[in-house]
Design a protein around this motif. Structure first.
Motif, PDB file in Angstrom:
ATOM      1  N   THR A 165      -8.796  -9.482  -6.260  1.00  0.00           N
ATOM      2  CA  THR A 165      -9.712  -7.903  -6.985  1.00  0.00           C
ATOM      3  C   THR A 165      -8.922  -6.671  -6.830  1.00  0.00           C
ATOM      4  N   THR A 225      -9.055  -6.616  -2.233  1.00  0.00           N
ATOM      5  CA  THR A 225     -10.232  -7.196  -2.071  1.00  0.00           C
ATOM      6  C   THR A 225     -10.100  -8.815  -2.562  1.00  0.00           C
ATOM      7  N   THR A 240     -10.122  -3.926   3.309  1.00  0.00           N
ATOM      8  CA  THR A 240      -9.451  -4.240   2.233  1.00  0.00           C
ATOM      9  C   THR A 240      -7.869  -2.755   2.097  1.00  0.00           C
ATOM     10  N   GLU A 251       0.832  -0.865  -0.126  1.00  0.00           N
ATOM     11  CA  GLU A 251       0.121   0.322  -0.382  1.00  0.00           C
ATOM     12  C   GLU A 251       0.903   0.962  -0.204  1.00  0.00           C
ATOM     13  N   THR A 279      -9.718  -2.570  -7.749  1.00  0.00           N
ATOM     14  CA  THR A 279     -10.573  -2.299  -8.404  1.00  0.00           C
ATOM     15  C   THR A 279     -10.191  -0.032  -7.756  1.00  0.00           C
ATOM     16  N   GLN A 302      -5.669  -0.608   0.155  1.00  0.00           N
ATOM     17  CA  GLN A 302      -6.257   0.684  -0.687  1.00  0.00           C
ATOM     18  C   GLN A 302      -4.369   1.689  -0.998  1.00  0.00           C
ATOM     19  N   VAL A 331     -11.405   3.771   4.315  1.00  0.00           N
ATOM     20  CA  VAL A 331     -11.378   2.521   3.296  1.00  0.00           C
ATOM     21  C   VAL A 331     -11.939   1.232   4.416  1.00  0.00           C
ATOM     22  N   ASP A 374     -11.104 -13.030  -1.920  1.00  0.00           N
ATOM     23  CA  ASP A 374     -11.786 -14.081  -1.859  1.00  0.00           C
ATOM     24  C   ASP A 374     -11.340 -14.738  -2.377  1.00  0.00           C
ATOM     25  N   GLU A 376     -13.074  -2.103   5.898  1.00  0.00           N
ATOM     26  CA  GLU A 376     -12.851  -3.632   6.587  1.00  0.00           C
ATOM     27  C   GLU A 376     -12.215  -4.406   5.652  1.00  0.00           C
ATOM     28  N   ARG A 398      -7.844  -0.084  -4.849  1.00  0.00           N
ATOM     29  CA  ARG A 398      -7.768  -1.221  -3.904  1.00  0.00           C
ATOM     30  C   ARG A 398      -7.492  -2.838  -4.071  1.00  0.00           C
TER      31      ARG A 398
END
Length: 452
Positions: free
Chosen positions: A105, A98, A63, A22, A107, A65, A59, A100, A61, A96
């Motif tokens: 992913t 994230t 995540t 980050e 964005t 950034q 930001v 899973d 939770e 950002r």
């Protein structure tokens, strides 16, 4: 209105070994690499969110950034992926990430370009090199009053340490007077009662064969200052007209008609509007006066304030106003003077400075207040200093913050090792007569090595 986040990439990852870098908004914003299971450092109160992070940005939770820059090592042997602002001095999107399961992913709320490389630091360094910024000149070595005397520094303290540099044979090029010589933030040419003559102390420094340096926070104004009382039209105005942030996605907290740049020194601080011709002329006068008095090393601090969204006299965006304000300072001090930025928005500052603080403040202690890694402490200064090592020699000389080698400093050996390893700006900030043999030898060695 905030821009929506739109998909940028979907990347398979090994959740056990992947790492994310980050990039924080400004000097003091935590920046560095995290494992996917780590909880990134975030502001612990609304004031620090304004003073040390990107104001108005929350930001979610879970995540990661980065501000204008985010990198991912997927951990599975595939190349590092880096996403960056195409024009980082003009527009800095938030990016950002994230996770899973086995997929990350990415964005962003603005345009980004993608780059690849072998590892995080090398990929960041390659991206920085690709921007084509002129290589910085070597930094002078410095003694700074801050970490021993803070705002209580006196002219006599400067004289004592100036004599001690000779007695101890320390290779100090610049003697930098920090916060405390001025009457108030904004009233830079009015002395506090602890100093007799700014020009006189500069003459004394130069008479001993050293250069005179001085600290300012050029975009901050104390509401109790003469400047605020006499020229309220020189202050940046509140963009929303309410007491809550949110009129703009990157707005600071504001009330009472003026934009507030957070609370520090026990005051809610205002922002100088350098797009106002009279305010710009005043700032030019300040720096021309200091230069004429013999100062040729300038630490300009709390620069985030100049990039806050607000209503300015000139109809320009905040980043344009910020860069123009720094360029005004540079013109006033001349190309030969040395300019060190601090508390500055990182990417919007590219190409403007000789050196840049790349981490939060250090401190005589390791751990920061409330474990907020934007706050003073050796641990946060190390974390972000290491995370931004790739900037050194590409954008500017990295300033890891001052060496403190006196016996009262916690884990002083470890802190000295960090400062030395950066190869950046070398500055001492002790009462030099308080140093023991180890402190003198370490200070002499680190300053003797100079910036690389």
């Amino acid at each position: 209105m905030p821009h929506p986040f739109t998909p940028v990439a979907s990347v398979p990852v090994d959740a056990r070994t992947a790492r994310v870098h980050e990039e924080g908004w400004q000097s003091w914003s935590p920046s560095g690499a995290y494992a996917l299971g780590d909880k990134p450092y975030r502001p612990t109160n609304d004031n620090w969110a304004t003073v040390c992070y990107r104001p108005g940005v929350t930001v979610p939770e879970g995540t990661f950034q980065g501000e204008g820059l985010l990198a991912l090592d997927p951990g599975d042997g595939s190349p590092v992926r880096l996403w960056a602002a195409p024009e980082p001095t003009r527009e800095v999107p938030s990016i950002r990430l994230t996770v899973d399961g086995g997929t990350a992913t990415v964005t962003a709320d603005g345009p980004v370009k993608e780059f690849t490389g072998p590892d995080l630091q090398a990929t960041l360094a390659e991206w920085a090199t690709g921007l084509g910024v002129e290589a910085p000149r070597p930094a002078p070595t410095v003694w700074c009053s801050w970490y021993e005397y803070f705002t209580a520094v006196t002219e006599d303290d400067i004289h004592e340490n100036l004599r001690a540099m000779d007695t101890l044979d320390l290779p100090v090029d610049v003697v930098q007077i920090d916060d405390g010589y001025q009457k108030a933030l904004g009233d830079w040419l009015t002395l506090s009662g602890r100093f007799r003559s700014r020009a006189g102390i500069a003459d004394a420094i130069r008479a001993r064969g050293r250069r005179a340096g001085i600290w300012t926070a050029p975009f901050l104004v104390d509401p109790a200052s003469d400047l605020a009382a006499e020229h309220p039209d020189w202050l940046v105005k509140d963009p929303g007209g309410s007491g809550e942030a949110g009129a703009h996605p990157h707005a600071a907290r504001h009330d009472g008609g003026f934009l507030h740049a957070g609370r520090n020194w026990g005051h809610d601080l205002s922002v100088l509007d350098t797009t106002h011709p009279e305010a710009a002329a005043y700032l030019t006068e300040v720096f021309r006066t200091l230069r004429a008095e013999g100062y040729d090393y300038f630490k300009v601090d709390f620069l985030y304030a100049g990039a806050l969204e607000g209503v300015r006299h000139g109809s320009v965006d905040a980043l344009t106003a910020y860069r123009a304000g720094i360029e005004l300072i540079r013109e006033a001090i001349g190309e030969d003077a040395y300019l060190l930025g601090c508390g500055a928005p990182i990417l919007p500052s590219i190409g403007l400075f000789d050196a840049m603080r790349v981490s939060p403040d250090t401190a005589p202690h390791r751990r920061p207040e409330a474990d907020d890694y934007s706050q003073p402490g050796q641990d946060p200064a190390e974390f972000t200093g290491v995370g931004r090592q790739w900037q050194h020699g590409r954008f500017w000389v990295n300033d890891p913050d001052c060496l403190m080698a006196r016996p009262a400093v916690e884990t002083r050996e470890r802190w000295a090792a960090h400062v030395e390893a950066t190869g950046g700006l070398m500055a001492s900030s002790d009462r030099l007569l308080s140093l023991d043999q180890w402190g003198v030898e370490t200070t002499r060695r680190l300053l003797g090595g100079g910036a690389r």
